[in-house]
Enzyme design. Structure first.
Site, mmCIF file in Angstrom:
data_model
loop_
_atom_site.group_PDB
_atom_site.id
_atom_site.type_symbol
_atom_site.label_atom_id
_atom_site.label_comp_id
_atom_site.label_asym_id
_atom_site.label_seq_id
_atom_site.Cartn_x
_atom_site.Cartn_y
_atom_site.Cartn_z
ATOM 1 N N LYS A 122 36.940 37.290 28.248
ATOM 2 C CA LYS A 122 35.527 37.184 28.605
ATOM 3 C C LYS A 122 34.777 36.307 27.608
ATOM 4 C CE LYS A 122 34.797 41.410 31.269
ATOM 5 N NZ LYS A 122 36.184 41.821 31.463
ATOM 6 N N GLU A 129 26.822 42.349 24.954
ATOM 7 C CA GLU A 129 25.809 41.700 25.772
ATOM 8 C C GLU A 129 24.533 42.523 25.757
ATOM 9 O OE1 GLU A 129 27.309 41.404 29.715
ATOM 10 O OE2 GLU A 129 28.429 39.563 29.350
ATOM 11 N N HIS A 171 30.556 52.126 35.872
ATOM 12 C CA HIS A 171 30.633 50.664 35.881
ATOM 13 C C HIS A 171 31.658 50.147 36.883
ATOM 14 C CE1 HIS A 171 28.049 50.606 32.380
ATOM 15 N NE2 HIS A 171 28.871 51.398 31.754
ATOM 16 N N ARG A 183 41.401 36.375 41.093
ATOM 17 C CA ARG A 183 42.232 37.069 42.077
ATOM 18 C C ARG A 183 41.377 37.407 43.284
ATOM 19 N NH1 ARG A 183 39.919 41.968 41.308
ATOM 20 N NH2 ARG A 183 39.413 42.609 39.174
#
Length: 668
Positions: free
Chosen positions: A116, A200, A235, A292
């Protein structure tokens, strides 16, 4: 096009790929672990090969074994599905070396988006907007703590190498950060073999909107519009829809172009999803790119009329994309609900067991079900607890929502606890109908979505009683017909007694409360003495085993399933469970309340934070279990001393196993 493909996956996605391959005349090869020997994907495929033990690391993550099967079966290509090896660059490279086509993006794209942190650096250079945060390599806990303070709480800790909510923690205050960081790193290591994280800024009311992209080896790239995936728990998504409600054409165009730019920046090929956070002011920020096919791809298929698995196969075989951007259009609205074996009332803990009863809505052009398990199938500790995906379509969102509510009401599962009732509550909520969506939807409406457990209504008790009585009568009739004297009074179930009123008591356990229903036998039916008063009932069982009941003049159809001593009463999408109770049975001795701490589910002990004899306060974390790659903290229910630890780190525990014991100070 390929003649034979191997599906390196299991469950509904393996079945999904097999369905398209079968339609295209492609031979399919499945692989399976010990637990999946009788699974649906195994029976659907043309061939199936055993690849190892139940744990994924000893079967579905064994790329070397899967490639051996590809060679033995003559498979020319491997479809990895999602999860497992689908975003594993080393496996993709191994496929290339073995001369087998990997039905996925180039290894460079997988690596670029696999981290990420690296992905955000690439996107920043490509001009794709990013959420403020830290995406660097320094993983020192103190440094990360300082970065969190710089960004400003609340912050989100995310596993750098993965997705699906694994290794993700929302932290609202600095004091919570060290423990949350340690937990996120453990979960990331267990799920992805990489404990690196990024930070973040945590947006307070964002929507999760993602764009489906597709690219080929001829330089063509398109997007197939957006999906709103804002309804999430832990999440992880539970409801997705396309198109995103309220999406203006200009914003759709802007986000779609940003997604295609993101794919082009890494030389992408195949199916991919670029995920964004959409803020209330219309600003959007890149989160990650999944290299994917996504779980929620069916809603895109329903609104575009395209088969994305067929696109994957064509692109992997070297063909150009079947459509240009100008050829794609949105038609109608689709919603997907993920049917999970989990208990929403217990923080969505997975439920393990066998599906003793399964009845699904009728499939049509408006209702689609993607599943990998049938009646009698098992939901095990080793894999994701998804039972199926229920997808509905209509010409507009209101119509799709009506179809979703009806389909959920018709979906019946007994043997494991499911989220079907919870999904029905979300679908019926006024805020959902009004498309007031964001990733905090479930938490914000918790009071409405998680009502306090209620006792069975008189109608539910009447249906349970009638089911017991009708089945007893049917069994007595069968016994009589098989006997030497079918007219013997001993075969009767009329409740006849010499010189007494003909009545009988039924005892049910509703939670911890014993409910006794007195049944008076009448010529016109059964008179039930219910908590709310007397009610005359009668009915019959139809060919499917459903009850066609008359409850005091009200005609009702319901399903009652007996599983062991448990009765599950299902009507209108709602279910209630009662146990047949024997008031004369002796109960065993019980330990003092709160003394024992048991496993809420089968799992593995990944952390023990206390020692025998240690004093703990109520709420103190004692032990952490991992099940289905998710962590569950066992906390002290009261103040006390740790009297006994029954398991150590690495131990596998069964559902209900006593993990440790607490005692008062004088009890140790």
């Amino acid at each position: 096009m390929f003649d034979t493909i191997l599906i390196a996956n299991r469950g509904e996605i393996a079945c999904r790929v097999i369905s398209t391959a079968r339609r295209l005349g492609i031979r399919t090869v499945a692989v399976y672990s010990d637990t999946d020997a009788d699974a649906l994907h195994v029976t659907m495929a043309d061939e199936a090969y055993h690849i190892g033990l139940a744990p994924a690391r000893e079967s579905y993550l064994r790329g070397d074994v899967i490639l051996e099967v590809a060679a033995r079966s003559g498979a020319q290509a491997i479809h990895p599905g999602y999860g497992f090896l689908s975003e594993n660059a080393e496996f993709a490279e191994a496929c290339a070396k073995a001369g087998v086509v990997f039905i996925g993006p180039p290894t460079g794209a997988i690596r670029a988006m696999g981290s990420k942190s690296a992905a955000k650096e690439i996107m920043e250079k490509a001009g794709v907007p990013l959420v403020p945060g830290y995406h660097g390599e320094n993983q020192d806990p103190e440094f990360l703590g300082r970065e969190a303070k710089r960004i400003g709480f609340p912050v989100l800790i995310k596993a750098s190498a993965g997705g699906g909510g694994k290794g993700m923690r929302a932290v609202r205050e600095a004091v919570e950060f060290p423990d949350a960081l340690a937990s996120a790193k453990r979960e990331a290591q267990a799920s992805f073999g990489d404990d690196r994280v990024l930070l973040e800024k945590y947006l307070t009311k964002p929507r999760h909107v993602e764009i489906q992209v597709f690219a080929d080896t001829h330089g063509n790239a398109v997007h197939l519009f957006e999906r709103d995936c804002s309804i999430q728990r832990r999440h992880q998504k539970v409801l997705e829809e396309a198109p995103a409600p309220g999406m203006k054409p200009a914003l759709r165009k802007k986000m779609g172009e940003a997604a295609v730019a993101a794919a082009s920046a890494i030389g992408y090929v195949g199916a991919g999803t670029v995920e964004f956070l959409l803020d209330e002011d219309g600003s959007f920020y890149f989160m990650e790119m999944n290299t994917r096919l996504q779980v929620e791809h069916p809603v895109t298929e329903m609104i575009t009329g395209q088969d994305l698995v067929e696109w994957q196969l064509q692109v992997a075989a070297g063909a150009p994309l079947p459509c240009r951007q100008k050829d794609l259009a949105i038609g109608g609205h689709a919603i997907e609900a993920r049917i999970y074996a989990e208990d929403p009332a217990k923080d969505f803990l997975p439920s393990i067991g066998r599906l003793a009863h399964l009845r699904t809505p009728a499939e049509s052009a408006n209702v689609r079900i993607d599943t990998g398990v049938g009646q009698g199938g098992e939901v095990s500790i080793y894999y994701d607890p998804m039972i199926a995906k229920l997808i509905v379509w209509d010409t507009d969102r209101a119509g799709a929502l009506r179809r979703l509510q009806k389909a959920l009401a018709d979906y019946q599962v007994v043997g494991v606890t499911t989220n079907i009732g919870f999904l029905g509550s979300v679908a019926a909520h006024p805020a959902f109908a009004a498309a007031d969506l964001d990733t905090g939807f479930i938490e914000r409406h918790r009071t409405d979505l998680f009502p306090d457990p209620s006792l069975a209504s008189d109608r539910t008790l009447a249906l349970a009683s009638l089911d017991v009585l009708l089945r007893r009568a049917a069994e007595a009739k069968r016994t009589a017909l098989a006997s030497a004297d079918p007219y013997s009074p001993w075969h009767q179930t009329s409740g006849w007694r010499l010189n007494f009123d003909n009545h009988h008591d039924l005892h049910f356990l509703d939670g911890e409360k014993v409910v006794t229903i007195t049944v008076h036998y009448r010529a016109e039916g059964y008179l039930l003495a219910l908590p709310g008063g007397d009610l005359l009932v009668r009915g019959e069982l139809d060919a499917a085993g459903d009850i066609l009941a008359d409850l005091g003049g009200a005609r009702v159809k319901a399903t009652v399933v007996r599983h062991g001593a448990t009765l599950t009463i299902m009507k209108g999408g709602r279910s209630h469970t009662l146990a047949i109770h024997n008031p004369y049975a002796l109960s065993g001795d019980e330990e003092g309340a709160g003394g024992r701490l048991t496993a809420p589910m089968p799992g593995k002990v990944v952390a023990v934070m206390v020692e025998p004899g240690e004093r703990v306060e109520k709420g103190r974390p004692l032990m952490i279990l991992e099940a289905m790659k998710m962590e569950h903290t066992i906390a002290a229910p009261r103040d006390g001393l740790v009297a006994r630890l029954n398991f150590t780190v690495g131990s596998l525990v069964s559902d209900g196993a006593e993990l440790l014991a607490l005692a008062d100070e004088e009890g140790v």
